[in-house]
Design a protein around this motif. Structure first.
Motif, PDB file in Angstrom:
ATOM      1  N   GLY A   1      76.682  41.051  13.004  1.00 58.56           N
ATOM      2  CA  GLY A   1      76.491  39.738  12.714  1.00 58.56           C
ATOM      3  C   GLY A   1      75.124  39.966  11.860  1.00 58.56           C
ATOM      4  O   GLY A   1      74.154  40.684  11.976  1.00 58.56           O
ATOM      5  N   ALA A   2      74.832  38.891  10.973  1.00 57.98           N
ATOM      6  CA  ALA A   2      73.785  38.716  10.015  1.00 57.98           C
ATOM      7  C   ALA A   2      72.741  38.003  10.498  1.00 57.98           C
ATOM      8  O   ALA A   2      71.561  37.998  10.110  1.00 57.98           O
ATOM      9  CB  ALA A   2      74.163  37.873   8.593  1.00 57.98           C
ATOM     10  N   ASP A   3      72.896  37.612  11.699  1.00 60.05           N
ATOM     11  CA  ASP A   3      71.716  36.769  12.250  1.00 60.05           C
ATOM     12  C   ASP A   3      71.014  37.434  13.479  1.00 60.05           C
ATOM     13  O   ASP A   3      70.508  36.763  14.275  1.00 60.05           O
ATOM     14  CB  ASP A   3      72.375  35.360  12.929  1.00 60.05           C
ATOM     15  CG  ASP A   3      72.965  34.637  11.701  1.00 60.05           C
ATOM     16  OD1 ASP A   3      72.398  34.568  10.700  1.00 60.05           O
ATOM     17  OD2 ASP A   3      73.879  33.720  12.058  1.00 60.05           O
ATOM     18  N   GLY A   4      71.034  38.619  13.674  1.00 63.58           N
ATOM     19  CA  GLY A   4      70.351  39.237  14.788  1.00 63.58           C
ATOM     20  C   GLY A   4      70.987  39.125  15.972  1.00 63.58           C
ATOM     21  O   GLY A   4      70.243  38.900  17.029  1.00 63.58           O
ATOM     22  N   GLU A   5      72.306  39.024  16.237  1.00 67.69           N
ATOM     23  CA  GLU A   5      73.046  38.905  17.459  1.00 67.69           C
ATOM     24  C   GLU A   5      72.355  40.096  18.294  1.00 67.69           C
ATOM     25  O   GLU A   5      72.230  41.164  17.987  1.00 67.69           O
ATOM     26  CB  GLU A   5      74.505  38.954  17.205  1.00 67.69           C
ATOM     27  CG  GLU A   5      74.960  37.678  16.682  1.00 67.69           C
ATOM     28  CD  GLU A   5      74.888  37.660  15.272  1.00 67.69           C
ATOM     29  OE1 GLU A   5      74.367  38.414  14.682  1.00 67.69           O
ATOM     30  OE2 GLU A   5      74.981  36.488  14.643  1.00 67.69           O
ATOM     31  N   ASP A   6      72.439  39.592  19.693  1.00 73.98           N
ATOM     32  CA  ASP A   6      72.010  40.388  20.770  1.00 73.98           C
ATOM     33  C   ASP A   6      73.150  40.751  21.601  1.00 73.98           C
ATOM     34  O   ASP A   6      74.225  40.269  21.656  1.00 73.98           O
ATOM     35  CB  ASP A   6      70.889  39.845  21.470  1.00 73.98           C
ATOM     36  CG  ASP A   6      69.650  39.721  20.831  1.00 73.98           C
ATOM     37  OD1 ASP A   6      69.323  40.471  19.745  1.00 73.98           O
ATOM     38  OD2 ASP A   6      68.955  38.705  21.153  1.00 73.98           O
ATOM     39  N   ILE A   7      73.130  41.758  22.223  1.00 77.17           N
ATOM     40  CA  ILE A   7      74.057  42.113  23.326  1.00 77.17           C
ATOM     41  C   ILE A   7      73.043  41.981  24.615  1.00 77.17           C
ATOM     42  O   ILE A   7      71.933  42.778  25.031  1.00 77.17           O
ATOM     43  CB  ILE A   7      74.341  43.792  23.345  1.00 77.17           C
ATOM     44  CG1 ILE A   7      75.198  43.854  22.246  1.00 77.17           C
ATOM     45  CG2 ILE A   7      75.251  44.146  24.414  1.00 77.17           C
ATOM     46  CD1 ILE A   7      75.621  45.510  21.775  1.00 77.17           C
ATOM     47  N   VAL A   8      73.424  41.166  25.471  1.00 77.51           N
ATOM     48  CA  VAL A   8      72.643  40.902  26.745  1.00 77.51           C
ATOM     49  C   VAL A   8      73.614  41.090  27.892  1.00 77.51           C
ATOM     50  O   VAL A   8      74.781  40.582  27.936  1.00 77.51           O
ATOM     51  CB  VAL A   8      72.609  39.164  26.635  1.00 77.51           C
ATOM     52  CG1 VAL A   8      71.667  38.861  27.854  1.00 77.51           C
ATOM     53  CG2 VAL A   8      71.637  38.867  25.549  1.00 77.51           C
ATOM     54  N   LEU A   9      73.035  41.791  28.664  1.00 77.24           N
ATOM     55  CA  LEU A   9      73.612  42.151  30.138  1.00 77.24           C
ATOM     56  C   LEU A   9      72.724  41.403  31.287  1.00 77.24           C
ATOM     57  O   LEU A   9      71.826  41.501  31.441  1.00 77.24           O
ATOM     58  CB  LEU A   9      73.498  43.548  30.483  1.00 77.24           C
ATOM     59  CG  LEU A   9      74.318  44.572  29.412  1.00 77.24           C
ATOM     60  CD1 LEU A   9      74.084  46.171  29.708  1.00 77.24           C
ATOM     61  CD2 LEU A   9      75.716  44.244  29.441  1.00 77.24           C
TER      62      LEU A   9
ATOM     63  N   GLY B   1      87.987  32.548  16.574  1.00 72.76           N
ATOM     64  CA  GLY B   1      87.073  31.374  16.922  1.00 72.76           C
ATOM     65  C   GLY B   1      85.656  31.468  16.424  1.00 72.76           C
ATOM     66  O   GLY B   1      85.319  32.634  16.231  1.00 72.76           O
ATOM     67  N   THR B   2      85.041  30.350  16.524  1.00 78.32           N
ATOM     68  CA  THR B   2      83.630  30.449  15.763  1.00 78.32           C
ATOM     69  C   THR B   2      82.637  30.174  16.972  1.00 78.32           C
ATOM     70  O   THR B   2      81.362  30.060  16.522  1.00 78.32           O
ATOM     71  CB  THR B   2      83.649  29.429  14.357  1.00 78.32           C
ATOM     72  OG1 THR B   2      83.984  28.229  14.926  1.00 78.32           O
ATOM     73  CG2 THR B   2      84.650  30.013  13.552  1.00 78.32           C
ATOM     74  N   THR B   3      83.061  29.842  18.115  1.00 77.57           N
ATOM     75  CA  THR B   3      81.817  29.592  19.103  1.00 77.57           C
ATOM     76  C   THR B   3      81.298  30.842  19.650  1.00 77.57           C
ATOM     77  O   THR B   3      81.827  31.837  19.494  1.00 77.57           O
ATOM     78  CB  THR B   3      82.679  28.743  20.280  1.00 77.57           C
ATOM     79  OG1 THR B   3      83.653  29.594  20.751  1.00 77.57           O
ATOM     80  CG2 THR B   3      83.363  27.498  19.708  1.00 77.57           C
ATOM     81  N   ALA B   4      80.228  30.754  20.414  1.00 73.16           N
ATOM     82  CA  ALA B   4      79.655  31.747  21.154  1.00 73.16           C
ATOM     83  C   ALA B   4      80.297  32.474  21.957  1.00 73.16           C
ATOM     84  O   ALA B   4      80.175  33.664  22.246  1.00 73.16           O
ATOM     85  CB  ALA B   4      78.184  31.480  21.717  1.00 73.16           C
TER      86      ALA B   4
END
Length: 172
Positions: free
Chosen positions: A115-123, A86-89
């Motif tokens: 990812g190339a867009d600076g994806e974050d890990i958010v808790l 899937g391509t959604t968030a």
């Protein structure tokens, strides 16, 4: 099959090379068991279930504490893999709408956001706190490493102890 026996209908391809092939057209195939004891068992060497439309597997708990288990048995070099193209968030979701979530691993846990867009890990916890607890007595029990950036600690309390760094060991 009007018999009142466990094998009212029995299909048996008894030859070792025998098989059973069921084909149907655009109508549905429905397998329904009537009653609480109408169990369905499928045992095979390999099982493949493929669909081209939105699909689900559901266990509905009634008066009992029903569990639903997807497991990989056998201590071999095997993996249980959940994948999503899937391509959604939220392309892969794990949701517990009325309970907690436990993740237990014998050999560590790795979470990567690649990812190339600076994806974050958010808790995020909107009803309590987030606690990082390490019980191993080593120098780097909890290690914050921002090898290509900075580290920001923000505390929103209007008190002097909005951010605490405490080395509670007597030698610390």
């Amino acid at each position: 099959g009007a018999l009142a026996t466990a094998d009212a209908i029995n299909i048996n391809a008894s030859n070792a090379a025998g098989g059973i092939d069921v084909d149907f057209g655009t109508g549905n195939m429905v397998v329904t068991g009537a009653g609480a004891s109408a169990d369905f068992t499928l045992d095979a060497d390999l099982i493949s279930i493929d669909a081209t439309g939105t699909s689900n597997i559901t266990v509905t708990a009634n008066t009992y504490a029903e569990d639903f288990t997807i497991g990989l048995a056998g201590a071999f070099n095997s993996d249980l893999i959940l994948t999503s193209a899937g391509t959604t968030a939220n392309a892969l979701q794990i949701t517990a709408s009325a309970g907690g979530l436990d993740i237990n691993a014998d050999d560590g846990i790795t979470i990567d956001a690649i990812g190339a867009d600076g994806e974050d890990i958010v808790l995020t916890n909107t009803g309590g706190s987030i606690n990082l607890v390490a019980t191993e007595a080593v120098a780097d029990a909890i290690n914050f490493d921002a090898s290509a950036g900075g580290i920001t600690l923000t505390g929103a309390l209007a008190t002097a102890d909005a951010i605490n760094i405490n080395a509670s060991n007597a030698a610390g």
